[in-house]
Motif scaffolding. Structure first.
Motif, PDB file in Angstrom:
ATOM      1  N   ARG A   1       0.851  -1.191   0.000  1.00 39.89           N
ATOM      2  CA  ARG A   1       0.000   0.000   0.000  1.00 39.89           C
ATOM      3  C   ARG A   1       0.889   1.244   0.000  1.00 39.89           C
ATOM      4  O   ARG A   1       1.126   1.882   1.031  1.00 39.89           O
TER       5      ARG A   1
ATOM      6  N   ARG B   1       0.878   6.022  -4.468  1.00 42.28           N
ATOM      7  CA  ARG B   1      -0.072   5.369  -5.362  1.00 42.28           C
ATOM      8  C   ARG B   1      -1.493   5.499  -4.830  1.00 42.28           C
ATOM      9  O   ARG B   1      -2.442   5.750  -5.594  1.00 42.28           O
ATOM     10  N   LEU B   2      -1.664   5.326  -3.528  1.00 45.32           N
ATOM     11  CA  LEU B   2      -2.989   5.493  -2.925  1.00 45.32           C
ATOM     12  C   LEU B   2      -3.483   6.925  -3.088  1.00 45.32           C
ATOM     13  O   LEU B   2      -4.664   7.164  -3.360  1.00 45.32           O
TER      14      LEU B   2
ATOM     15  N   ASP C   1      -2.634   9.063  -5.475  1.00 48.86           N
ATOM     16  CA  ASP C   1      -2.964   9.323  -6.886  1.00 48.86           C
ATOM     17  C   ASP C   1      -4.302   8.727  -7.284  1.00 48.86           C
ATOM     18  O   ASP C   1      -4.940   9.200  -8.234  1.00 48.86           O
ATOM     19  N   LYS C   2      -4.736   7.667  -6.571  1.00 41.86           N
ATOM     20  CA  LYS C   2      -5.987   7.004  -6.925  1.00 41.86           C
ATOM     21  C   LYS C   2      -7.208   7.608  -6.238  1.00 41.86           C
ATOM     22  O   LYS C   2      -8.332   7.165  -6.462  1.00 41.86           O
TER      23      LYS C   2
ATOM     24  N   GLU D   1     -12.833   7.120   1.039  1.00 38.76           N
ATOM     25  CA  GLU D   1     -12.057   8.015   0.178  1.00 38.76           C
ATOM     26  C   GLU D   1     -12.801   9.310  -0.133  1.00 38.76           C
ATOM     27  O   GLU D   1     -12.204  10.384  -0.168  1.00 38.76           O
TER      28      GLU D   1
END
Length: 387
Positions: free
Chosen positions: A193, A197-198, A200-201, A240
């Motif tokens: 994790r 990357r998290l 950016d998503k 999120e």
């Protein structure tokens, strides 16, 4: 465990291949828990296979010899629908897995449907039927029942025979190298994790201004730490959409935080102060400008061109007896069409790479350049010709 990991690794290395599967529990956890590892190897006398069930939850289990084995490019690692198993083993055992042969991927190159289930594939290729009855049991509880052990063993007992049958068929079709090329993508799978990357998503993260983006990234860090500490899925700590809304409004008090939909009372009660502290750290952190490559904007005419590209791709996939899903996705075709319309460089999509480019990718570019024509034949099929 009826054999040491070291001895099992030695036997598998001498045979040059092994079949492997895992059982895990992911529900309600921060990350899935590896509960069982099933391995099959060719029998020492050359007749049949040996199946070994390894319990990673025991103190005496030593994964190191097996991790070294899975990373050895001289040993073929056979799995079915390998992605999640590989990601889990790589995360827990800390080493890459190389020389993978995924029987589900291979089936698509052998003229069978994509995403074919293990039971159906066994029946089709080696005429073996297996009964599945324990897939949704609690694999983390001990002792495991005889039913669970039988179920686990059935996942690998015929796996090597299946791989052999598929490889023989692919060799005859001249596509074994294609399948192996596709399976090499598994070597880079990583389910760690990663914070960036998290971040950016996150949904609509590029709509935030640089200061709000800094807060959002700090909230991602906070959420990961809280979820890991509590061993809960991150989304149950803070969804999120709520995270992005908090970054947008950056409240300074619990009362203001409470006004944001998606922030639960238990979260406010247990973690409200630490959440406000994270917002404050982000507020005083370095602003993060929006970055990354954005695809060219779509055009209304794309809805006409994409189906044409899809039709061409389906013709070539059918002719080659390949599962269409192996060749292209609608998002691949959208990116190709958008890039051609914008006059930009070729997008980094699989359809324009390797064997796919040879099969259909080059023709898609020619179609979009007006150099290929699609027409309906007398037999109501599609014909592709040069313009």
């Amino acid at each position: 465990m009826d054999i040491s990991s070291e001895e099992l690794a030695r036997r598998a290395r001498s045979k040059g291949r092994l079949g492997i599967d895992t059982e895990f529990m992911g529900e309600g956890r921060y990350q899935p828990l590896l509960c069982l590892v099933q391995i099959s190897i060719d029998a020492a006398d050359g007749d049949g296979v040996e199946v070994h069930l390894l319990d990673p939850l025991t103190e005496e289990f030593d994964h190191e010899p097996l991790a070294d084995l899975l990373a050895d490019p001289e040993v073929e690692i056979v799995l079915h629908a390998a992605r999640q198993d590989i990601a889990l083993l790589r995360r827990d055992w800390g080493k890459p897995i190389t020389n993978v042969f995924d029987t589900q991927i291979a089936a698509g190159f052998a003229g069978l449907r994509a995403q074919m289930g293990y039971e159906a594939l066994l029946k089709s290729m080696v005429n073996v039927s297996v009964q599945k009855s324990a897939s949704f049991t609690r694999w983390s509880e001990r002792p495991l029942t005889p039913e669970q052990l039988d179920y686990a063993a059935s996942d690998v007992i015929h796996l090597l025979d299946l791989a052999t049958a598929l490889q023989d068929k692919l060799e005859a079709l001249g596509r074994l190298d294609w399948a192996r090329e596709e399976c090499r993508s598994f070597e880079t799978i990583d389910d760690s994790r990663d914070i960036d990357r998290l971040f950016d998503k996150l949904p609509k993260v590029n709509s935030l201004d640089p200061k709000q983006r800094a807060i959002a990234r700090e909230l991602v860090i906070w959420r990961e730490e809280a979820a890991s500490e509590a061993d809960r899925p991150a989304s149950t700590v803070l969804h999120e959409s709520a995270l992005v809304e908090i970054a947008k409004r950056h409240p300074k008090s619990l009362d203001r935080l409470r006004q944001i939909r998606g922030v639960s009372e238990p979260t406010l009660h247990r973690r409200g102060k630490s959440l406000l502290d994270a917002i404050e750290r982000g507020r005083h952190g370095e602003p993060i400008p929006a970055g990354g490559d954005r695809p060219p904007p779509s055009d209304p005419l794309d809805s006409q061109l994409i189906p044409l590209c899809e039709a061409l791709t389906r013709v070539r996939a059918t002719e080659a007896e390949l599962a269409y899903e192996l060749v292209a996705s609608r998002s691949d075709l959208q990116r190709i069409v958008s890039a051609v319309r914008a006059g930009s460089t070729e997008p980094d999509v699989r359809t324009l790479q390797g064997w796919r480019r040879e099969l259909v990718g080059e023709e898609i570019l020619e179609l979009l350049a007006g150099k290929r024509t699609l027409r309906v034949s007398d037999k109501l099929g599609l014909e592709i010709s040069e313009s």
